[in-house]
Write an enzyme that holds these catalytic residues in place. Structure first.
Site, PDB file in Angstrom:
ATOM      1  N   GLY A  36     -73.696 -22.192 -38.643  1.00 27.49           N
ATOM      2  CA  GLY A  36     -73.470 -20.744 -38.657  1.00 27.49           C
ATOM      3  C   GLY A  36     -72.032 -20.394 -39.013  1.00 27.49           C
ATOM      4  N   ASN A  91     -81.727 -31.694 -31.167  1.00 31.30           N
ATOM      5  CA  ASN A  91     -81.235 -30.308 -31.231  1.00 31.30           C
ATOM      6  C   ASN A  91     -82.356 -29.290 -30.996  1.00 31.30           C
ATOM      7  OD1 ASN A  91     -79.321 -28.294 -31.562  1.00 31.30           O
ATOM      8  ND2 ASN A  91     -79.604 -28.184 -33.778  1.00 31.30           N
ATOM      9  N   TYR A 140     -89.402 -31.556 -38.966  1.00 35.35           N
ATOM     10  CA  TYR A 140     -88.997 -30.166 -38.737  1.00 35.35           C
ATOM     11  C   TYR A 140     -90.176 -29.361 -38.192  1.00 35.35           C
ATOM     12  CZ  TYR A 140     -87.933 -25.305 -39.816  1.00 35.35           C
ATOM     13  OH  TYR A 140     -87.792 -23.941 -39.732  1.00 35.35           O
ATOM     14  N   PHE A 168     -92.511 -17.643 -43.597  1.00 36.83           N
ATOM     15  CA  PHE A 168     -92.695 -18.332 -44.871  1.00 36.83           C
ATOM     16  C   PHE A 168     -91.291 -18.456 -45.494  1.00 36.83           C
ATOM     17  CE2 PHE A 168     -97.211 -19.310 -45.234  1.00 36.83           C
ATOM     18  CZ  PHE A 168     -97.550 -18.935 -43.941  1.00 36.83           C
TER      19      PHE A 168
END
Ligand code: UDP
Length: 332
Positions: A36, A91, A140, A168
């Site tokens: 970030g 994570n 993922y 999406f």
């Protein structure tokens, strides 16, 4: 409402924070700034730290009266997850576990979770419905699905109410150009094509043109990042009003091939943009298109920027004006 946004300095998180602020909500951001950007967090408090830091979470929950959490913080690259699955379990799964544990301990009972179409894996039918099988083809998607399941069981056991939003392909940028998409290294199609338009890349690689699609390239459903932001806000409202958990797809219900996306970028940018056919990327399904009827009917979701040319135009405005992303001079 006071809302804690984890991962609020990331791409979708920062746009959602901006949107929530504009709706008059109080927002607090927690982000470890691994991916970030501090400069993407506009006008709200930022806690710089990690979800797996139990003390920090307890400190935030005791210092602020948090009504709900929106949980974005995660690793989110399919290819990387195949190479480093344990980092994703650490994570994503451990981080979410810690967050949910602290929420339960501190009696915070509402969460909107950033999930993904990758939970479906290779679709069995198009458009994809929420009730379709979930068989992820990469770590993922597996980690996101594991978190969805943790939330479902926590609903029953602790009364923690959750809305899981399966996105999406997020794309575009703030229409006013204040923030946008900046990943290093970039791996997403639209920003890569726009970097080529800016001359920052020599060409774009099309990852395979031998799929069972009309032009042979993969088809995806691109959704404006601010329309995703709107859905998070509506999901919170629904949790407040009904106290019912749910799972929703978020897409435009329309597919574009990689070649069509590149062509749209050429139209918007008026640049030539060289494209080269490359090998397939591991783990890419040929076609992913959402059915978003459930989100429209139950959340009242109404995407404002469904047109691909508009999505690319907003992304292009950001890239042209911030050619080095958050390192650009405007942010210094
Ligand atoms: N893609 C491509 N070239 C690139 C990056 C992506 O052809 O340099 C393709 C990719 O194979 C997929 C689509 O573009 O079919 C969207 O990929 P992206 O990484 O943006 O999102 P994903 O679908 O992985 O969430």
């Amino acid at each position: 409402m006071t809302i804690l946004v984890t991962g609020g300095a990331g791409y979708i998180g920062s746009h959602t924070v901006l949107y929530l602020k504009e709706q008059g909500e109080d927002v607090i951001v927690l982000d470890n700034l691994q991916k970030g950007h501090k400069k993407a967090v506009l006008g709200v408090p930022l806690y710089e730290g990690d979800l797996r830091d139990e003390k920090l979470l307890d400190n935030i929950f005791s210092k602020h009266t948090i009504d709900a959490v929106i949980h974005f913080a995660a690793n989110s690259l399919v290819g990387e997850s195949v190479e480093k699955p344990l980092e994703y379990y650490d994570n994503n799964v451990l981080g979410s576990y810690q967050l949910v544990k602290s929420m339960v301990k501190n009696n915070v009972k509402k969460i909107v979770f950033s999930s993904t179409a990758a939970t479906y894996g290779e679709p069995t039918s198009i458009p994809i419905q929420e009730s379709d099988p979930t068989l992820p083809t990469n770590p993922y998607g597996e980690t996101k699905l594991a978190i969805e399941k943790m939330l479902r069981w926590s609903n029953d056991a602790y009364g923690l109410k959750s809305v899981c939003l399966r996105y999406f392909n997020a794309a575009g940028a703030d229409p006013q150009g204040r923030i946008g998409e900046d990943h290093t290294p970039e791996s997403h199609l639209i920003p890569i094509v726009l970097q080529a338009a800016l001359g920052q890349r020599e060409h774009v690689s099309i990852f395979g043109d031998d799929y069972q699609t009309e032009d042979g390239s993969c088809i995806r459903d691109y959704i404006h990042v601010l329309d995703l932001a709107q859905a998070h806000y509506l999901a919170l409202k629904k949790l407040e009003e009904t106290n019912e958990s749910g799972v929703y797809n978020l897409g435009n219900e329309k597919g574009f091939s990689v070649k069509e996306v590149i062509e749209t970028c050429r139209t918007v940018t008026q640049k030539e943009i060289k494209a080269v056919i490359g090998p397939r990327r591991a783990g890419d399904p040929a076609v992913l298109i959402a059915s978003s009827e459930k989100a429209k009917n139950e959340l009242g979701w109404n995407p404002q920027y469904p047109d691909l040319e508009t999505i690319v135009t907003h992304a292009w405005n950001w890239h042209v004006n911030h050619p080095s992303g958050y390192q650009s001079k405007q942010y210094n």
